[in-house]
Enzyme design. Sequence first.
Site, PDB file in Angstrom:
ATOM      1  N   LYS A  95     -13.279  -8.181 -27.161  1.00 58.26           N
ATOM      2  CA  LYS A  95     -14.672  -7.702 -27.200  1.00 58.26           C
ATOM      3  C   LYS A  95     -15.633  -8.772 -26.675  1.00 58.26           C
ATOM      4  CE  LYS A  95     -18.392  -5.646 -28.075  1.00 58.26           C
ATOM      5  NZ  LYS A  95     -18.925  -4.792 -29.067  1.00 58.26           N
ATOM      6  N   CYS A 140     -25.890  -7.400 -28.299  1.00 60.11           N
ATOM      7  CA  CYS A 140     -24.486  -7.646 -27.928  1.00 60.11           C
ATOM      8  C   CYS A 140     -24.371  -8.663 -26.806  1.00 60.11           C
ATOM      9  CB  CYS A 140     -23.854  -6.337 -27.476  1.00 60.11           C
ATOM     10  SG  CYS A 140     -24.114  -5.016 -28.661  1.00 60.11           S
TER      11      CYS A 140
HETATM   12  N1  SAJ Z   1     -28.683  -5.421 -17.573  1.00 60.22           N
HETATM   13  C1  SAJ Z   1     -29.246  -5.846 -16.388  1.00 60.22           C
HETATM   14  N2  SAJ Z   1     -28.662  -5.491 -15.220  1.00 60.22           N
HETATM   15  C2  SAJ Z   1     -27.542  -4.712 -15.179  1.00 60.22           C
HETATM   16  C3  SAJ Z   1     -26.964  -4.281 -16.372  1.00 60.22           C
HETATM   17  C4  SAJ Z   1     -27.548  -4.651 -17.567  1.00 60.22           C
HETATM   18  O1  SAJ Z   1     -30.271  -6.545 -16.383  1.00 60.22           O
HETATM   19  O2  SAJ Z   1     -27.082  -4.422 -14.058  1.00 60.22           O
HETATM   20  C5  SAJ Z   1     -29.304  -5.800 -18.845  1.00 60.22           C
HETATM   21  C6  SAJ Z   1     -29.922  -4.606 -19.580  1.00 60.22           C
HETATM   22  O3  SAJ Z   1     -31.211  -4.330 -19.116  1.00 60.22           O
HETATM   23  C7  SAJ Z   1     -29.915  -5.118 -21.001  1.00 60.22           C
HETATM   24  C8  SAJ Z   1     -28.650  -5.974 -21.057  1.00 60.22           C
HETATM   25  O4  SAJ Z   1     -28.302  -6.261 -19.722  1.00 60.22           O
HETATM   26  O5  SAJ Z   1     -31.043  -5.929 -21.266  1.00 60.22           O
HETATM   27  C9  SAJ Z   1     -27.478  -5.329 -21.742  1.00 60.22           C
HETATM   28  O6  SAJ Z   1     -27.403  -3.954 -21.408  1.00 60.22           O
HETATM   29  P1  SAJ Z   1     -26.029  -3.204 -21.107  1.00 60.22           P
HETATM   30  O7  SAJ Z   1     -26.354  -1.806 -20.787  1.00 60.22           O
HETATM   31  O8  SAJ Z   1     -25.259  -3.949 -20.099  1.00 60.22           O
HETATM   32  O9  SAJ Z   1     -25.185  -3.353 -22.431  1.00 60.22           O
HETATM   33  P2  SAJ Z   1     -25.464  -3.090 -24.001  1.00 60.22           P
HETATM   34  O10 SAJ Z   1     -25.825  -4.401 -24.615  1.00 60.22           O
HETATM   35  O11 SAJ Z   1     -26.375  -1.960 -24.226  1.00 60.22           O
HETATM   36  O12 SAJ Z   1     -23.995  -2.669 -24.464  1.00 60.22           O
HETATM   37  C10 SAJ Z   1     -22.932  -3.577 -24.235  1.00 60.22           C
HETATM   38  C11 SAJ Z   1     -21.754  -2.831 -23.587  1.00 60.22           C
HETATM   39  N3  SAJ Z   1     -20.780  -3.786 -23.084  1.00 60.22           N
HETATM   40  C12 SAJ Z   1     -20.318  -3.756 -21.819  1.00 60.22           C
HETATM   41  O13 SAJ Z   1     -20.703  -2.969 -21.006  1.00 60.22           O
HETATM   42  C13 SAJ Z   1     -19.269  -4.759 -21.477  1.00 60.22           C
HETATM   43  C14 SAJ Z   1     -21.128  -1.868 -24.589  1.00 60.22           C
HETATM   44  O14 SAJ Z   1     -19.959  -1.273 -24.050  1.00 60.22           O
HETATM   45  C15 SAJ Z   1     -20.775  -2.621 -25.878  1.00 60.22           C
HETATM   46  O15 SAJ Z   1     -20.186  -1.762 -26.848  1.00 60.22           O
HETATM   47  C16 SAJ Z   1     -22.062  -3.180 -26.436  1.00 60.22           C
HETATM   48  O16 SAJ Z   1     -22.562  -4.123 -25.494  1.00 60.22           O
HETATM   49  C17 SAJ Z   1     -21.769  -3.826 -27.772  1.00 60.22           C
HETATM   50  O17 SAJ Z   1     -22.051  -3.187 -28.810  1.00 60.22           O
HETATM   51  O18 SAJ Z   1     -21.211  -4.909 -27.789  1.00 60.22           O
END
Ligand code: SAJ
Length: 422
Positions: free
Chosen positions: A211, A265
Amino acid sequence: MLNKISIIGLGYIGLPTATLFASRKLRVIGVDVSAAVVETINRGDIHIVEPELDILVRAAVGSGYLRATTSVERADAFVIAVPTPLAADHKPDLSYIEAAAKSIAPVLEKGNLVVLESTSSVGSTELLARWMSEIRPELSFPHQAGETSDIRIAHCPERVLPGRIVHELVANDRVIGGMTSKCSEAAIALYRLVVQGRCIVTDVRTAEMCKLAENSFRDVNVAFANELSMVCDKLGIDVWELIALANRHPRVNILQPGCGVGGHCIAVDPWFIVDSAPEEAQLIRTARNVNDAKPDWVIGKVDEAVTQLVNSGMPAEDICIACLGISYKPDIDDLRESPALEIARTLAKRRDTMVAIVEPNLKTLPEDLRLEKVAFMRFEEAILEANIVVLLVDHAEFKNAKPKLKSAQVLIDTRGIWKDAK
Ligand code: SAJ
């Protein structure tokens, strides 16, 4: 037999998980330390925004299969879904897991299964077993009795994406790390009741690390995009055009830059690896620092725009800065570790300019933003009022709006969604 399941922690993960088990006609006891949360759920309402969750909670409570309470009761299986935030110095704060362990221990019975779903530093599940065994010395636990233990313990990290939780809880594969094979088997029997993805068994420490590695992978990749955006800004290159072009290469897939990385996360979990292996985790640490520095870079851009307006004769107190979006990512109300909120808060607390905050997923501003010179506005109003428009979160409402800004208005688009607005 799995007749009664207890979910400890009724937040973004625990509540949907509880409704899922309830929808399979299992008796579910949801436990939360907040009496307000318990009361809301028992009314069939929800305290968080997540698509489809309201319908599921109403159905689960209405059917009588889900009941919430503040105190832990006897059950066949316990699923712990409590927060694991960061303590000082970026160390994992396991106090919620410890409190959950100590609240479950008194009601444990021979044959029970305890699953830790909370994202945890490597070794946390073993700690959980020890905390419980200290309170119940007459029961045997896997770290003492191996396969013959009275209590089965496993780690099964949640991996669902906020905004898609209800779908991903069922569809995603699950990594299951039992402390023994029997522990893994018991956990598989539980998850098979609701999961359509594969349940893949590994050892407990690999499950914990898996994870952390997933979220660190994403953090490092977003850091690459964020670093590129700052490099491109310096060199006068449109980073979004650049990324679209580079991603035409069959083996390149650059993520999207933004105003920083937030959420409970991705902005948190990589530090658990850094804490466990500080010398080795250099890239992971650097990525965290790059992403954490991005909000300051955006504030620097706002400062440049304010200086320009002041130099052109506008008094600073007449300048209105619109912050569009304060949640940590699009189309949710979650403010945890939100870089957009951090930017809005910094600008609001200065009190030299006016700040208009637009957040379509909230009904009111968070308490600490209810300040003089700070207004909670509708999108259309803010666009009319603002001299500087800072697009922080790519909410659907903003993406669909396609506004035309006046030539005097400055646009700082951290998400690259308004190419034609100026
Ligand atoms: N973000 C960017 N650019 C991107 C993708 C994301 O700036 O191209 C930013 C988002 O705006 C946000 C942050 O990253 O601020 C995180 O967003 P996210 O959509 O990537 O992820 P989370 O935190 O909502 O959920 C993540 C997920 N992990 C992965 O994709 C590896 C989810 O599957 C997990 O279950 C979750 O963390 C968790 O609970 O750990």
